[in-house]
Design a protein around this motif. Sequence first.
Motif, PDB file in Angstrom:
ATOM      1  N   ARG A  22      13.881  -3.701   0.533  1.00  0.00           N
ATOM      2  CA  ARG A  22      14.638  -2.803   1.393  1.00  0.00           C
ATOM      3  C   ARG A  22      13.734  -2.240   2.506  1.00  0.00           C
ATOM      4  NH1 ARG A  22      18.047  -1.032   4.236  1.00  0.00           N
ATOM      5  NH2 ARG A  22      18.623   1.150   4.406  1.00  0.00           N
ATOM      6  N   LEU A  23      12.518  -1.887   2.108  1.00  0.00           N
ATOM      7  CA  LEU A  23      11.591  -1.307   3.068  1.00  0.00           C
ATOM      8  C   LEU A  23      11.236  -2.322   4.152  1.00  0.00           C
ATOM      9  CD1 LEU A  23      10.207   1.306   3.634  1.00  0.00           C
ATOM     10  CD2 LEU A  23       8.394   0.701   2.043  1.00  0.00           C
TER      11      LEU A  23
ATOM     12  N   THR B 186       9.559   7.423  -2.148  1.00  0.00           N
ATOM     13  CA  THR B 186       9.222   6.031  -2.448  1.00  0.00           C
ATOM     14  C   THR B 186       9.791   5.604  -3.792  1.00  0.00           C
ATOM     15  OG1 THR B 186       7.094   6.874  -3.182  1.00  0.00           O
ATOM     16  CG2 THR B 186       7.155   5.752  -1.074  1.00  0.00           C
ATOM     17  N   SER B 187      10.126   6.582  -4.649  1.00  0.00           N
ATOM     18  CA  SER B 187      10.697   6.197  -5.934  1.00  0.00           C
ATOM     19  C   SER B 187      12.083   5.584  -5.756  1.00  0.00           C
ATOM     20  CB  SER B 187      10.772   7.423  -6.845  1.00  0.00           C
ATOM     21  OG  SER B 187      11.452   8.460  -6.165  1.00  0.00           O
TER      22      SER B 187
ATOM     23  N   GLU C  65       0.819  -1.211   0.000  1.00  0.00           N
ATOM     24  CA  GLU C  65       0.000   0.000   0.000  1.00  0.00           C
ATOM     25  C   GLU C  65       0.854   1.262   0.000  1.00  0.00           C
ATOM     26  OE1 GLU C  65      -3.705  -2.125   2.336  1.00  0.00           O
ATOM     27  OE2 GLU C  65      -2.427  -0.723   3.412  1.00  0.00           O
ATOM     28  N   VAL C  66       1.945   1.210   0.761  1.00  0.00           N
ATOM     29  CA  VAL C  66       2.850   2.359   0.799  1.00  0.00           C
ATOM     30  C   VAL C  66       3.333   2.690  -0.602  1.00  0.00           C
ATOM     31  CG1 VAL C  66       5.078   3.189   1.585  1.00  0.00           C
ATOM     32  CG2 VAL C  66       3.618   1.891   3.143  1.00  0.00           C
ATOM     33  N   LEU C  67       3.804   1.662  -1.303  1.00  0.00           N
ATOM     34  CA  LEU C  67       4.369   1.906  -2.618  1.00  0.00           C
ATOM     35  C   LEU C  67       3.293   2.329  -3.618  1.00  0.00           C
ATOM     36  CD1 LEU C  67       6.937  -1.024  -2.756  1.00  0.00           C
ATOM     37  CD2 LEU C  67       7.317   1.375  -2.152  1.00  0.00           C
ATOM     38  N   ALA C  68       2.048   1.943  -3.362  1.00  0.00           N
ATOM     39  CA  ALA C  68       0.981   2.286  -4.292  1.00  0.00           C
ATOM     40  C   ALA C  68       0.544   3.739  -4.167  1.00  0.00           C
ATOM     41  CB  ALA C  68      -0.218   1.369  -4.060  1.00  0.00           C
ATOM     42  N   ILE C  69       0.636   4.315  -2.986  1.00  0.00           N
ATOM     43  CA  ILE C  69       0.011   5.620  -2.798  1.00  0.00           C
ATOM     44  C   ILE C  69       0.979   6.732  -2.413  1.00  0.00           C
ATOM     45  CG2 ILE C  69      -0.643   4.963  -0.406  1.00  0.00           C
ATOM     46  CD1 ILE C  69      -2.902   7.189  -2.396  1.00  0.00           C
ATOM     47  N   ALA C  70       1.993   6.399  -1.613  1.00  0.00           N
ATOM     48  CA  ALA C  70       2.709   7.489  -0.943  1.00  0.00           C
ATOM     49  C   ALA C  70       3.824   8.082  -1.805  1.00  0.00           C
ATOM     50  CB  ALA C  70       3.295   6.982   0.365  1.00  0.00           C
ATOM     51  N   ASP C  71       4.104   9.372  -1.569  1.00  0.00           N
ATOM     52  CA  ASP C  71       5.256  10.022  -2.183  1.00  0.00           C
ATOM     53  C   ASP C  71       6.513   9.766  -1.368  1.00  0.00           C
ATOM     54  OD1 ASP C  71       3.692  11.223  -4.206  1.00  0.00           O
ATOM     55  OD2 ASP C  71       3.029  12.737  -2.770  1.00  0.00           O
ATOM     56  N   THR C  72       6.341   9.793  -0.039  1.00  0.00           N
ATOM     57  CA  THR C  72       7.497   9.516   0.814  1.00  0.00           C
ATOM     58  C   THR C  72       7.088   8.507   1.873  1.00  0.00           C
ATOM     59  OG1 THR C  72       7.154  10.993   2.693  1.00  0.00           O
ATOM     60  CG2 THR C  72       8.011  11.994   0.674  1.00  0.00           C
ATOM     61  N   VAL C  73       8.073   7.874   2.460  1.00  0.00           N
ATOM     62  CA  VAL C  73       7.782   6.934   3.532  1.00  0.00           C
ATOM     63  C   VAL C  73       8.746   7.167   4.694  1.00  0.00           C
ATOM     64  CG1 VAL C  73       9.200   5.159   2.424  1.00  0.00           C
ATOM     65  CG2 VAL C  73       7.522   4.491   4.139  1.00  0.00           C
TER      66      VAL C  73
END
Lengths: 297, 519
Positions: free
Chosen positions: B234-235, B227-228, B204-212
């Motif tokens: 790694r996450l 997130t790019s 979900e993080v990779l689908a929506i967020a700009d940063t984590v």
Amino acid sequence: MHDIIIAILRSGTPLIYVTLAAVIAQRAGIWHLGLEGLMIVGACATILTIVATGSVFIALCVAIVLCVLMSILFWFVVEKLKANQIIAGLGLTGLGLGGTAFAVEAIFGTQAAVSAEFGLPRIGPMFGSYGVLSILVVLMPVCVIFMWVLLRRTRFGLRLAASGEHPFAARSVGVRTDLMRLAALMIGGVLCAIGGAELAAGSLQIFSQNMTAGRGFMAFTAAIFGAGQPIGATLAAVFFAVVGAAGIRAQLVFGDRVPHDLLLGLPYIATIFGIWLSAKLRGGTKAVTGFGELRDS
Amino acid sequence: MVDGDTIVLQCRDISVHYGDVVALSDLSVAFDRGKIHAVVGQNGAGKTTFARAVAGLVSAQNGQILIDGKAIPPGNVSGARQAGVELVHQSFALPPSFSVAETMQFGAQNRAVYSRKGLEKRWQKHLDALDVKVSAGQRIRDLPVETQQSVEIARALVTKARVLILDEPTAVLSPEGTAKLFERVRRLQEIGVTVILILHKIREVLAIADTVTVLRGGLLVEGPIDTSGIDAARLSELIIGPDLRVVDEDDRAALTGSAAVAHTTAMKEAADGPPVLDVRSLSTRVDPDGPALDTVDLTIAAGEIVGVAGVEGNGQRTLVRAISALADVSAGTIELDGVTMTDAAMKARRLAGLRVIPFERNVEGLSLSSTLWQNWSIRMLLERSILAFIQPAELRKRCNDALDIWDVRYDNVSQLAGSLSGGNAQKVILAREMDDQARLIIAAQPTRGLDIGATSFVWDSLRKAKHRGCGILFISSDLDEIMDVCDRVVVMLSGRIVEAFEPPYDLKKIGAAMTGLSK
């Protein structure tokens, strides 16, 4: 017929005022069993102050101030010291019942009833036989409507209800639930003082020990019966008053055939029936009083 | 320091303790304006505490929180709201008896007195503008969870929110609902709201967020990272940390939700003989805990783990209650090991080998105010005559042995169950329910709220029971977990089993079945 209506208004009005106090406390999430104590303090303070100063206005002020102070004490004990609401409420009732008896004994040296020379102003002979009713009886419907608006049609009312039903939701939008409860109890204190004043000085102009005779608890029941709604609870209180008046009437009519004590118990039997009915209709009332939600899971 | 103009929310050295427990320590982090930020971490990493500290619901013992460079007073919700911070809670903070319009009104600032019609009209406009499909007059308690969440988001937007924090918003949603939520979040971003999402699934993080931003044990691990510039592997390393436990690859993927969903370990150890559980055309009356069951058919063979997927509140609880003799069965049969048990009492069912790890660990599973040995030995009381003597000393000793086998961390068996942490408390229940006589084990949300170590312990235990020949009914709202552990998955919707799946699982198909879209 008129005398029955007058009897119902006389016995019902003090009960309705205290019922409104029970309603606002319940909506704020407090099971207020101290109503009885507040009410008798209101009654006692009114009569004693009339005797001492001869002013009804000052008497009402003193009653209100005393009841509000006791309400603040109750709030402090349950909210700040986190005492059990039921125990603290019963304590408040004990304080009121014992304290008023003690005050009368200390001042007059006897436990006999204290009577004042005059009571609350009456609405006057222009209303015919209804003229014997006090102005607080006339004020009562106004007060009921005011409470309905306050609780059901203002943001204050919503925040109060949220503080009782879901304190965490209330705190999430920045509502200080402790202050909302304080406000609810203080308003309740004013209402109990007025109810007590009407009981003692509305028709009888007399204070005797334990004269509230369980009306505070009946008001508590009416609030549950009415699901915490001002109008519903008022109707429940009227129902109790009607049953009470019918009980007195029944004593006069059937007193020789039916045991006296059974007829006296009629209002209480109706109360139990009322609780059962309200529980059946709604599955019981719920007041969430949770402070433990603020833990990270 | 980063350029002050682009930063909307800055935390400097914030620490929060609950008693002796440190929930956050010296967290310093800054979030850029107008982006979608994710905050991730395991249970107990301090994500929720972080959200609540920013929203003013908990007071940070030290440190500063700045919105647009201005410090907001700690522990003051009104102050935080005035600065433009709004928080949407994980379990929604909406009074159930309120109407939608009242919910909006009680957090708003305008018009202290209102009429009901005017109120509903006014807030209906607000809801329509946000494209929330609900009538303003409906009561909160009558709304499904997804709508409740939309209402709470709409509630958070009654004032000029500039930073909107959503605490684990996807935990209660189906994959379909999650997609809709993410669309809504993107629209909010377009109108200039900075959104901070607390999440625990990498996918979900990779689908929506700009940063984590990754938290672990109340500390900032890293972030905000674009997130790019990061991948799932790694996450997940950052989230789990240098954990000494060796975690199976599939388990690791399920734990962090980073799975590309290829499940290899699922395989049946099917045995001969009658199924451990055979439920045929089972219907129940409406249950206080959820919808009635409607002609449910379900069999579980010995050595099989069957998962029940579904959005919460679709009859999973009723199913468990029906099997454990708590719900009113109106039609159909329940067989345990070939013996009809439809009307049998719980005692007979337990003697036949039914064991339950209930939904609510601290309510149904344990008596928190009783001691460990009492909690552990309670099931034995059913096996004997009601007048039989009990010997506490012997029970204490047996409990001691059992808890040691199950690796429970405790001081002595006479301590109260309430003093244990979530993972240890769950192990006490496992020690009680997963004995050698168990035939059918119902595991209802057995890993909810547990950390990674305890979660994989529970999975291991269930797999061991399966190898011993137990049938296991596994109920979870976490699809990754279900797909990892189960040999077969059935999906419940509105009290019915709508579809069954065999490995390899397709997340999309299961998700569609959960929301009723596949039919």
